[in-house]
Write an enzyme that holds these catalytic residues in place. Sequence first.
Site: not given
Length: 301
Positions: A126, A158
């Site tokens: 994201h 991440n």
Amino acid sequence: MSNRIHPACWFVSGFLLGMWFMYSLMPLPDLHSMVTVLKESNKNPILQFGNPGPVHDLLERESYTLSYNRKDRIPHWVGEHLTSESIKIGTGVSRNKSKFVDDPDLPLLFKVFTQDYTNSGYDRGHMAPAADAVLTQKSMDETFFLSNIAPQVGIGFNRHYWSYLEQFCRTLTYKFSDVYVYTGPLFLPQVVKDNAVMNEGGERVLRREKPKYRVEYDVIGAKYPIISVPTHFYKILLLPKGNDFISASFVLPNQFIPSNMSLRQFQVDIRAIETASGLEFFKSLDRSKFLDLCDIIACNF
């Protein structure tokens, strides 16, 4: 005072009167038509078939705004406005109800689909985090549009260090009423280790001139390689404080990062991000007066 009229006045009056009679008998041509024809004759006709672009899709959502890069199938940048109220979880809002989907507002040719990431070796990372968009289920769901996603290394990035940085941005709302966050990818050059060339005799000899640089990155996709994998990611923070602005910019490599590394080790001048990305931030502000966030609080997790 003399009432005689100066000879020059008679000359000007006569000239204007003569001009009036001449153009009454010989009307002026249509100057507008002449200018139009002249412009059209000098205009390159190539755009009559359409402007090829590039097109930057500006997508505005409930909790973020995004500029989409059709070529690389990832954002140019994603901007968020965080407050202590915006990160409070709304009734019934759950990440478990959301799923990754293609962006309904993009042309089919430039869409990304979930299978483009399957077995790629990269996480769907994201840019605007799901945890920042918890007021409504709709705002949460919109963070799962694949236009808000870029390929990221999973373990050590991440799922860890990058996630800590996202949490760090949210904790700033405890001390500052408004936190503006800009996030995006970068493709940065690296020094070529083997800086050798072949001479006329077929022998490899080292270059003696300046170091050689190269940008290298993976490209993933299900049917075709269409999604570029950034070498780095940036986050830029802007925090208004009275009449002042506090800011900090960070660039992180898309790789495993030890959790004990200080965030300040990744702090850069915002101009370095602008140079690498082609973007300009805070053009309406006097950045020379910005205060350094990491001089005010500890930039670590």
